[in-house]
Design a protein around this motif. Structure first.
Motif, PDB file in Angstrom:
ATOM      1  N   ARG A   1      10.418  -3.334 -17.444  1.00  0.00           N
ATOM      2  CA  ARG A   1       9.240  -2.863 -18.156  1.00  0.00           C
ATOM      3  C   ARG A   1       8.428  -1.916 -17.283  1.00  0.00           C
ATOM      4  NH1 ARG A   1       6.670  -8.900 -18.281  1.00  0.00           N
ATOM      5  NH2 ARG A   1       6.692  -9.259 -16.032  1.00  0.00           N
ATOM      6  N   GLU A   2       7.573  -1.160 -17.929  1.00  0.00           N
ATOM      7  CA  GLU A   2       6.705  -0.225 -17.217  1.00  0.00           C
ATOM      8  C   GLU A   2       5.674  -0.999 -16.396  1.00  0.00           C
ATOM      9  OE1 GLU A   2       6.689   3.200 -17.043  1.00  0.00           O
ATOM     10  OE2 GLU A   2       8.676   2.931 -17.919  1.00  0.00           O
ATOM     11  N   PRO A   3       5.270  -0.458 -15.239  1.00  0.00           N
ATOM     12  CA  PRO A   3       4.246  -1.152 -14.456  1.00  0.00           C
ATOM     13  C   PRO A   3       2.923  -1.184 -15.190  1.00  0.00           C
ATOM     14  CG  PRO A   3       4.717   1.027 -13.551  1.00  0.00           C
ATOM     15  CD  PRO A   3       5.749   0.772 -14.605  1.00  0.00           C
ATOM     16  N   ALA A   4       2.091  -2.169 -14.847  1.00  0.00           N
ATOM     17  CA  ALA A   4       0.781  -2.303 -15.490  1.00  0.00           C
ATOM     18  C   ALA A   4      -0.068  -1.067 -15.234  1.00  0.00           C
ATOM     19  CB  ALA A   4       0.079  -3.557 -14.969  1.00  0.00           C
ATOM     20  N   SER A   5       0.091  -0.459 -14.064  1.00  0.00           N
ATOM     21  CA  SER A   5      -0.531   0.827 -13.748  1.00  0.00           C
ATOM     22  C   SER A   5       0.441   1.582 -12.856  1.00  0.00           C
ATOM     23  CB  SER A   5      -1.889   0.631 -13.060  1.00  0.00           C
ATOM     24  OG  SER A   5      -1.754  -0.122 -11.875  1.00  0.00           O
ATOM     25  N   PRO A   6       0.390   2.914 -12.866  1.00  0.00           N
ATOM     26  CA  PRO A   6       1.398   3.694 -12.134  1.00  0.00           C
ATOM     27  C   PRO A   6       1.400   3.392 -10.635  1.00  0.00           C
ATOM     28  CG  PRO A   6       0.162   5.079 -13.652  1.00  0.00           C
ATOM     29  CD  PRO A   6      -0.546   3.759 -13.611  1.00  0.00           C
ATOM     30  N   LEU A   7       2.596   3.409 -10.060  1.00  0.00           N
ATOM     31  CA  LEU A   7       2.725   3.256  -8.617  1.00  0.00           C
ATOM     32  C   LEU A   7       2.269   4.540  -7.923  1.00  0.00           C
ATOM     33  CD1 LEU A   7       6.299   1.650  -8.326  1.00  0.00           C
ATOM     34  CD2 LEU A   7       4.099   0.460  -8.219  1.00  0.00           C
ATOM     35  N   SER A   8       1.602   4.388  -6.806  1.00  0.00           N
ATOM     36  CA  SER A   8       1.264   5.556  -5.995  1.00  0.00           C
ATOM     37  C   SER A   8       2.533   6.053  -5.297  1.00  0.00           C
ATOM     38  CB  SER A   8       0.213   5.202  -4.950  1.00  0.00           C
ATOM     39  OG  SER A   8       0.772   4.323  -3.976  1.00  0.00           O
ATOM     40  N   GLU A   9       2.460   7.235  -4.721  1.00  0.00           N
ATOM     41  CA  GLU A   9       3.612   7.770  -4.000  1.00  0.00           C
ATOM     42  C   GLU A   9       4.010   6.851  -2.848  1.00  0.00           C
ATOM     43  OE1 GLU A   9       4.881  11.801  -1.475  1.00  0.00           O
ATOM     44  OE2 GLU A   9       3.113  11.801  -2.772  1.00  0.00           O
ATOM     45  N   ARG A  10       3.024   6.326  -2.138  1.00  0.00           N
ATOM     46  CA  ARG A  10       3.306   5.418  -1.023  1.00  0.00           C
ATOM     47  C   ARG A  10       3.917   4.114  -1.530  1.00  0.00           C
ATOM     48  NH1 ARG A  10       4.437   6.335   3.801  1.00  0.00           N
ATOM     49  NH2 ARG A  10       2.455   7.015   4.649  1.00  0.00           N
ATOM     50  N   GLU A  11       3.394   3.594  -2.627  1.00  0.00           N
ATOM     51  CA  GLU A  11       3.954   2.361  -3.188  1.00  0.00           C
ATOM     52  C   GLU A  11       5.404   2.555  -3.614  1.00  0.00           C
ATOM     53  OE1 GLU A  11       0.006   0.114  -5.019  1.00  0.00           O
ATOM     54  OE2 GLU A  11       1.013   1.666  -6.196  1.00  0.00           O
ATOM     55  N   ALA A  12       5.707   3.726  -4.184  1.00  0.00           N
ATOM     56  CA  ALA A  12       7.096   4.010  -4.571  1.00  0.00           C
ATOM     57  C   ALA A  12       8.005   4.029  -3.346  1.00  0.00           C
ATOM     58  CB  ALA A  12       7.169   5.345  -5.308  1.00  0.00           C
ATOM     59  N   GLU A  13       7.504   4.573  -2.229  1.00  0.00           N
ATOM     60  CA  GLU A  13       8.278   4.584  -0.987  1.00  0.00           C
ATOM     61  C   GLU A  13       8.536   3.160  -0.498  1.00  0.00           C
ATOM     62  OE1 GLU A  13       6.907   8.789   1.118  1.00  0.00           O
ATOM     63  OE2 GLU A  13       5.713   6.987   1.443  1.00  0.00           O
ATOM     64  N   VAL A  14       7.537   2.313  -0.612  1.00  0.00           N
ATOM     65  CA  VAL A  14       7.693   0.924  -0.197  1.00  0.00           C
ATOM     66  C   VAL A  14       8.690   0.208  -1.099  1.00  0.00           C
ATOM     67  CG1 VAL A  14       6.518  -1.300   0.074  1.00  0.00           C
ATOM     68  CG2 VAL A  14       5.411   0.796   0.880  1.00  0.00           C
ATOM     69  N   VAL A  15       8.605   0.448  -2.395  1.00  0.00           N
ATOM     70  CA  VAL A  15       9.554  -0.165  -3.334  1.00  0.00           C
ATOM     71  C   VAL A  15      10.990   0.195  -2.952  1.00  0.00           C
ATOM     72  CG1 VAL A  15      10.440  -0.061  -5.708  1.00  0.00           C
ATOM     73  CG2 VAL A  15       7.996  -0.369  -5.308  1.00  0.00           C
ATOM     74  N   MET A  16      11.246   1.466  -2.676  1.00  0.00           N
ATOM     75  CA  MET A  16      12.604   1.886  -2.334  1.00  0.00           C
ATOM     76  C   MET A  16      13.058   1.293  -0.998  1.00  0.00           C
ATOM     77  SD  MET A  16      13.001   5.782  -3.782  1.00  0.00           S
ATOM     78  CE  MET A  16      11.492   6.454  -3.085  1.00  0.00           C
ATOM     79  N   ALA A  17      12.118   1.154  -0.061  1.00  0.00           N
ATOM     80  CA  ALA A  17      12.466   0.537   1.219  1.00  0.00           C
ATOM     81  C   ALA A  17      12.815  -0.941   1.030  1.00  0.00           C
ATOM     82  CB  ALA A  17      11.311   0.688   2.206  1.00  0.00           C
ATOM     83  N   VAL A  18      12.034  -1.634   0.206  1.00  0.00           N
ATOM     84  CA  VAL A  18      12.337  -3.038  -0.099  1.00  0.00           C
ATOM     85  C   VAL A  18      13.709  -3.140  -0.760  1.00  0.00           C
ATOM     86  CG1 VAL A  18      11.692  -5.000  -1.561  1.00  0.00           C
ATOM     87  CG2 VAL A  18       9.935  -3.788  -0.256  1.00  0.00           C
ATOM     88  N   ALA A  19      13.987  -2.237  -1.696  1.00  0.00           N
ATOM     89  CA  ALA A  19      15.262  -2.263  -2.418  1.00  0.00           C
ATOM     90  C   ALA A  19      16.450  -1.975  -1.511  1.00  0.00           C
ATOM     91  CB  ALA A  19      15.225  -1.260  -3.575  1.00  0.00           C
ATOM     92  N   ARG A  20      16.203  -1.294  -0.394  1.00  0.00           N
ATOM     93  CA  ARG A  20      17.280  -1.055   0.583  1.00  0.00           C
ATOM     94  C   ARG A  20      17.459  -2.234   1.525  1.00  0.00           C
ATOM     95  NH1 ARG A  20      14.281   3.807   1.503  1.00  0.00           N
ATOM     96  NH2 ARG A  20      14.963   5.465   0.113  1.00  0.00           N
ATOM     97  N   GLY A  21      16.632  -3.263   1.363  1.00  0.00           N
ATOM     98  CA  GLY A  21      16.752  -4.452   2.200  1.00  0.00           C
ATOM     99  C   GLY A  21      15.988  -4.390   3.495  1.00  0.00           C
ATOM    100  N   ARG A  22      15.048  -3.461   3.610  1.00  0.00           N
ATOM    101  CA  ARG A  22      14.277  -3.339   4.836  1.00  0.00           C
ATOM    102  C   ARG A  22      13.283  -4.503   4.963  1.00  0.00           C
ATOM    103  NH1 ARG A  22      17.770   0.126   4.975  1.00  0.00           N
ATOM    104  NH2 ARG A  22      17.428   2.328   5.498  1.00  0.00           N
ATOM    105  N   THR A  23      13.093  -4.983   6.189  1.00  0.00           N
ATOM    106  CA  THR A  23      12.071  -5.989   6.447  1.00  0.00           C
ATOM    107  C   THR A  23      10.702  -5.308   6.502  1.00  0.00           C
ATOM    108  OG1 THR A  23      12.150  -5.760   8.853  1.00  0.00           O
ATOM    109  CG2 THR A  23      13.729  -7.284   7.845  1.00  0.00           C
ATOM    110  N   ASN A  24       9.642  -6.109   6.489  1.00  0.00           N
ATOM    111  CA  ASN A  24       8.299  -5.534   6.571  1.00  0.00           C
ATOM    112  C   ASN A  24       8.120  -4.718   7.839  1.00  0.00           C
ATOM    113  OD1 ASN A  24       7.661  -6.695   4.161  1.00  0.00           O
ATOM    114  ND2 ASN A  24       6.262  -8.223   4.987  1.00  0.00           N
ATOM    115  N   GLN A  25       8.633  -5.217   8.962  1.00  0.00           N
ATOM    116  CA  GLN A  25       8.502  -4.491  10.219  1.00  0.00           C
ATOM    117  C   GLN A  25       9.256  -3.164  10.177  1.00  0.00           C
ATOM    118  OE1 GLN A  25       9.754  -7.442  13.108  1.00  0.00           O
ATOM    119  NE2 GLN A  25       7.620  -7.955  13.586  1.00  0.00           N
TER     120      GLN A  25
END
Length: 218
Positions: A149-173
């Motif tokens: 489903r669509e997000p409740a509000s649009p992701l910022s550019e930085r948030e989209a970068e974080v989403v893709m990093a999470v999806a690649r399996g990156r840790t927080n560090q």
């Protein structure tokens, strides 16, 4: 607050290695060890650790049965179980997750992912080794999973970068290092992303990214 961890693995050397990795962290303490599945269940119910790290192949009860006993449907006070194993067979992955596990980490994934999985489980999140996550998501896609489903509000550019990093399996560090931001900023972004996407954890963030084809070009 210290995260109390129980280790369950039939190999003493593996338990010793895991203990060294975990107790090197200032916020993690190993409170017990079990060399077979039945002892793991008994110890876990007595000690009530914050997180249980459980191997798949153990005598008496395997890791799937241990997971069901401690975290499965119908358990009145479920514990948080992470399966840590050398084997990433589909039957083990699905069995562990359906049995109530909040993490599935391969032993060769490295100490950083193991530590983050423990912290994620303690915080009520879930973390799965990247290679396992990719297989799960590809299985969902091939099975015709519905679009996210669509997000409740649009992701910022930085948030989209974080989403893709999470999806690649990156840790927080790793995300903090890649994006040149602080660890606390990463955690803040992930919390905001979960709210916007109406998801509960990193695995669901990853699933959302794949369902929306954010990863097709990466």
């Amino acid at each position: 607050m210290t995260i109390r961890v129980l280790l369950a693995d039939d190999q003493a050397m593996v338990r010793a290695s895991l203990r060294v990795i975990l107790e090197d962290q200032p916020d993690i303490e190993v409170v017990g060890e079990a060399a077979d599945g039945a002892d793991a269940v008994t110890l876990a119910r007595r000690l009530r650790p914050d997180v249980c790290l459980v191997d798949i192949r153990m005598p008496r009860l395997d890791g799937i049965d241990v997971t069901r006993a401690l975290a499965g449907p119908g358990v009145s006070s479920p514990l948080r179980v992470i399966v840590v194993t050398t084997f990433d067979l589909d039957e083990y992955v699905y069995g562990a997750l359906h049995g109530g596990a909040v993490g599935f980490v391969l032993k060769d994934a490295g100490p950083g992912l193991l530590v983050e999985a423990v912290r994620a489980a303690n915080a009520g999140d879930a973390l799965i080794s990247p290679s396992v996550t990719l297989r799960l998501l590809r299985h969902l896609r091939s099975a015709g999973a519905p679009a996210a489903r669509e997000p409740a509000s649009p992701l910022s550019e930085r948030e989209a970068e974080v989403v893709m990093a999470v999806a690649r399996g990156r840790t927080n560090q790793e995300i903090a290092a890649e994006l040149f931001i602080s660890l606390s900023t990463v955690k803040g972004h992930i919390s905001g992303i979960q709210t916007k996407l109406r998801v509960r954890n990193r695995v669901e963030i990853t699933a959302w990214a794949w369902a929306n084809r954010m990863m097709d070009a990466t």
